[in-house]
Design a protein around this motif. Sequence first.
Motif, PDB file in Angstrom:
ATOM      1  N   THR A   1       0.648  -0.795  -0.343  1.00  0.00           N
ATOM      2  CA  THR A   1       0.312   0.122  -0.018  1.00  0.00           C
ATOM      3  C   THR A   1       0.978   1.197  -0.114  1.00  0.00           C
ATOM      4  OG1 THR A   1      -0.590   0.048   2.556  1.00  0.00           O
ATOM      5  CG2 THR A   1      -1.698  -0.896   1.710  1.00  0.00           C
ATOM      6  N   ARG A   2       2.262   0.885   0.082  1.00  0.00           N
ATOM      7  CA  ARG A   2       2.947   1.888   0.767  1.00  0.00           C
ATOM      8  C   ARG A   2       2.828   3.293   1.648  1.00  0.00           C
ATOM      9  NH1 ARG A   2       7.091   4.134  -3.253  1.00  0.00           N
ATOM     10  NH2 ARG A   2       6.694   2.152  -5.218  1.00  0.00           N
ATOM     11  N   ARG A   3       1.582   2.766   2.458  1.00  0.00           N
ATOM     12  CA  ARG A   3       1.038   3.694   3.717  1.00  0.00           C
ATOM     13  C   ARG A   3       1.892   2.483   5.345  1.00  0.00           C
ATOM     14  NH1 ARG A   3      -3.321   4.490  -0.113  1.00  0.00           N
ATOM     15  NH2 ARG A   3      -2.811   7.052  -1.082  1.00  0.00           N
ATOM     16  N   PRO A   4       2.484   2.637   5.714  1.00  0.00           N
ATOM     17  CA  PRO A   4       2.825   1.568   6.929  1.00  0.00           C
ATOM     18  C   PRO A   4       2.007   2.210   7.836  1.00  0.00           C
ATOM     19  CG  PRO A   4       4.803   2.721   5.956  1.00  0.00           C
ATOM     20  CD  PRO A   4       3.266   3.630   5.083  1.00  0.00           C
ATOM     21  N   VAL A   5       1.747   3.595   8.248  1.00  0.00           N
ATOM     22  CA  VAL A   5       0.823   3.588   9.607  1.00  0.00           C
ATOM     23  C   VAL A   5      -0.350   3.131   9.410  1.00  0.00           C
ATOM     24  CG1 VAL A   5      -0.172   5.196  10.508  1.00  0.00           C
ATOM     25  CG2 VAL A   5       2.023   6.189   9.822  1.00  0.00           C
ATOM     26  N   LEU A   6      -1.470   3.086   7.704  1.00  0.00           N
ATOM     27  CA  LEU A   6      -1.954   2.014   7.663  1.00  0.00           C
ATOM     28  C   LEU A   6      -1.765   0.206   8.117  1.00  0.00           C
ATOM     29  CD1 LEU A   6      -4.966   2.316   7.211  1.00  0.00           C
ATOM     30  CD2 LEU A   6      -4.328   2.219   4.812  1.00  0.00           C
ATOM     31  N   ALA A   7      -0.682   0.260   7.551  1.00  0.00           N
ATOM     32  CA  ALA A   7      -0.364  -1.497   7.816  1.00  0.00           C
ATOM     33  C   ALA A   7      -0.318  -1.728   9.207  1.00  0.00           C
ATOM     34  CB  ALA A   7       0.536  -1.441   7.120  1.00  0.00           C
ATOM     35  N   LEU A   8       0.377  -0.591   9.946  1.00  0.00           N
ATOM     36  CA  LEU A   8       0.351  -1.010  11.563  1.00  0.00           C
ATOM     37  C   LEU A   8      -0.613  -0.654  11.926  1.00  0.00           C
ATOM     38  CD1 LEU A   8       2.026  -0.882  14.614  1.00  0.00           C
ATOM     39  CD2 LEU A   8       1.909   1.772  14.063  1.00  0.00           C
ATOM     40  N   LEU A   9      -2.194  -0.234  11.860  1.00  0.00           N
ATOM     41  CA  LEU A   9      -2.955   0.018  12.701  1.00  0.00           C
ATOM     42  C   LEU A   9      -3.789  -1.414  11.820  1.00  0.00           C
ATOM     43  CD1 LEU A   9      -5.036   3.540  11.396  1.00  0.00           C
ATOM     44  CD2 LEU A   9      -3.521   2.702  14.493  1.00  0.00           C
ATOM     45  N   GLY A  10      -3.890  -1.230  10.713  1.00  0.00           N
ATOM     46  CA  GLY A  10      -4.155  -3.114  10.663  1.00  0.00           C
ATOM     47  C   GLY A  10      -4.093  -4.167  11.205  1.00  0.00           C
ATOM     48  N   GLY A  11      -2.735  -4.211  11.772  1.00  0.00           N
ATOM     49  CA  GLY A  11      -2.019  -4.940  12.435  1.00  0.00           C
ATOM     50  C   GLY A  11      -2.815  -4.913  13.565  1.00  0.00           C
ATOM     51  N   LEU A  12      -2.602  -4.189  14.632  1.00  0.00           N
ATOM     52  CA  LEU A  12      -3.118  -3.881  15.931  1.00  0.00           C
ATOM     53  C   LEU A  12      -4.821  -4.115  15.866  1.00  0.00           C
ATOM     54  CD1 LEU A  12      -2.015  -0.121  16.713  1.00  0.00           C
ATOM     55  CD2 LEU A  12      -1.462  -2.164  17.304  1.00  0.00           C
ATOM     56  N   ALA A  13      -5.321  -3.696  14.469  1.00  0.00           N
ATOM     57  CA  ALA A  13      -6.675  -4.744  14.997  1.00  0.00           C
ATOM     58  C   ALA A  13      -7.163  -5.468  14.678  1.00  0.00           C
ATOM     59  CB  ALA A  13      -7.368  -3.810  13.687  1.00  0.00           C
ATOM     60  N   THR A  14      -6.466  -6.192  13.715  1.00  0.00           N
ATOM     61  CA  THR A  14      -6.075  -8.052  13.125  1.00  0.00           C
ATOM     62  C   THR A  14      -5.650  -8.672  14.831  1.00  0.00           C
ATOM     63  OG1 THR A  14      -5.373  -7.753  11.005  1.00  0.00           O
ATOM     64  CG2 THR A  14      -5.264  -9.837  12.303  1.00  0.00           C
ATOM     65  N   SER A  15      -4.726  -8.454  15.389  1.00  0.00           N
ATOM     66  CA  SER A  15      -4.862  -8.592  17.481  1.00  0.00           C
ATOM     67  C   SER A  15      -5.444  -8.209  17.926  1.00  0.00           C
ATOM     68  CB  SER A  15      -3.105  -8.098  17.283  1.00  0.00           C
ATOM     69  OG  SER A  15      -2.535  -9.712  18.677  1.00  0.00           O
ATOM     70  N   ALA A  16      -6.647  -7.158  17.718  1.00  0.00           N
ATOM     71  CA  ALA A  16      -7.147  -7.257  19.104  1.00  0.00           C
ATOM     72  C   ALA A  16      -8.930  -8.239  18.760  1.00  0.00           C
ATOM     73  CB  ALA A  16      -7.988  -5.694  18.940  1.00  0.00           C
ATOM     74  N   VAL A  17      -8.538  -8.195  16.716  1.00  0.00           N
ATOM     75  CA  VAL A  17     -10.054  -9.529  17.004  1.00  0.00           C
ATOM     76  C   VAL A  17      -9.503 -10.460  17.102  1.00  0.00           C
ATOM     77  CG1 VAL A  17     -11.052 -10.331  14.656  1.00  0.00           C
ATOM     78  CG2 VAL A  17     -10.393  -8.050  14.822  1.00  0.00           C
ATOM     79  N   ILE A  18      -8.313 -11.266  16.949  1.00  0.00           N
ATOM     80  CA  ILE A  18      -7.772 -12.554  17.578  1.00  0.00           C
ATOM     81  C   ILE A  18      -8.182 -12.384  18.861  1.00  0.00           C
ATOM     82  CG2 ILE A  18      -6.274 -13.670  17.634  1.00  0.00           C
ATOM     83  CD1 ILE A  18      -4.737 -13.037  14.848  1.00  0.00           C
ATOM     84  N   GLU A  19      -7.626 -11.512  19.470  1.00  0.00           N
ATOM     85  CA  GLU A  19      -7.986 -11.706  21.519  1.00  0.00           C
ATOM     86  C   GLU A  19      -8.669 -12.532  21.511  1.00  0.00           C
ATOM     87  OE1 GLU A  19      -5.139 -12.841  23.234  1.00  0.00           O
ATOM     88  OE2 GLU A  19      -3.382 -12.674  21.122  1.00  0.00           O
ATOM     89  N   THR A  20     -10.107 -11.215  21.186  1.00  0.00           N
ATOM     90  CA  THR A  20     -11.330 -10.968  21.019  1.00  0.00           C
ATOM     91  C   THR A  20     -12.133 -12.735  20.959  1.00  0.00           C
ATOM     92  OG1 THR A  20     -11.283  -8.767  20.769  1.00  0.00           O
ATOM     93  CG2 THR A  20     -13.854  -9.511  20.849  1.00  0.00           C
ATOM     94  N   VAL A  21     -11.739 -13.081  19.732  1.00  0.00           N
ATOM     95  CA  VAL A  21     -12.798 -14.146  19.349  1.00  0.00           C
ATOM     96  C   VAL A  21     -11.775 -15.778  20.255  1.00  0.00           C
ATOM     97  CG1 VAL A  21     -12.521 -16.373  17.416  1.00  0.00           C
ATOM     98  CG2 VAL A  21     -12.684 -14.081  16.533  1.00  0.00           C
ATOM     99  N   GLN A  22     -10.947 -15.488  20.859  1.00  0.00           N
ATOM    100  CA  GLN A  22      -9.861 -16.259  21.691  1.00  0.00           C
ATOM    101  C   GLN A  22     -10.919 -16.409  22.739  1.00  0.00           C
ATOM    102  OE1 GLN A  22      -6.104 -15.955  22.222  1.00  0.00           O
ATOM    103  NE2 GLN A  22      -6.071 -17.233  20.237  1.00  0.00           N
ATOM    104  N   ALA A  23     -11.443 -14.232  23.136  1.00  0.00           N
ATOM    105  CA  ALA A  23     -12.113 -14.259  24.928  1.00  0.00           C
ATOM    106  C   ALA A  23     -14.295 -15.002  24.408  1.00  0.00           C
ATOM    107  CB  ALA A  23     -11.955 -13.159  24.920  1.00  0.00           C
ATOM    108  N   LEU A  24     -14.430 -14.742  23.334  1.00  0.00           N
ATOM    109  CA  LEU A  24     -15.518 -14.903  22.946  1.00  0.00           C
ATOM    110  C   LEU A  24     -15.844 -16.531  23.105  1.00  0.00           C
ATOM    111  CD1 LEU A  24     -16.096 -11.837  21.094  1.00  0.00           C
ATOM    112  CD2 LEU A  24     -16.968 -13.122  23.838  1.00  0.00           C
TER     113      LEU A  24
END
Length: 163
Positions: free
Chosen positions: A97-120
């Motif tokens: 994407t040539r957008r490191p900040v956007l990819a960083l936010l995507g990584g943070l969100a992906t990890s949060a979703v994974i942890e949420t799925v594991q919790a639920l």
Amino acid sequence: MITTLLVAHPWFSPAVLAVLVLLGPPVGTWLLARPRTAWTLCGVSLLPVALLTLVPTGREVLERCAVGWALPTFGRVELMANVILFVPPVLLAAVATRRPVLALLGGLATSAVIETVQALAPALGRSCDTNDWLSNAIGSLVGAALAAVAIRLERRSRPARVR
């Protein structure tokens, strides 16, 4: 199984991280001209993320969510593995994407979703852990930083425009 391997070979995680840091910028620079390849590799790099975080383990969850804030160190092999797990997909998405900040936010969100799925979904046999999210966030930051270096290297290597 992976944790057992990493405990038996504590040098493995630091070695993989060193390889990612050394090869990330030059490979990222090469992939900047090939965004489709970068996206394909990003998708492939997400397979281990899904397999290691969402495939059922068959164990009973005693603690649904653990809250703690421990930084990964070379001695904490599972946390280091969580760092390494997120470096490639974020690096590759940032290059594509040539957008490191956007990819960083995507990584943070992906990890949060994974942890949420594991919790639920206790049937997975996995429990969420804020330490995992923190380690994934550090890996995402490393991946985004390596992509930013690759983008900068590519810009410096371009010939100057003649006016």
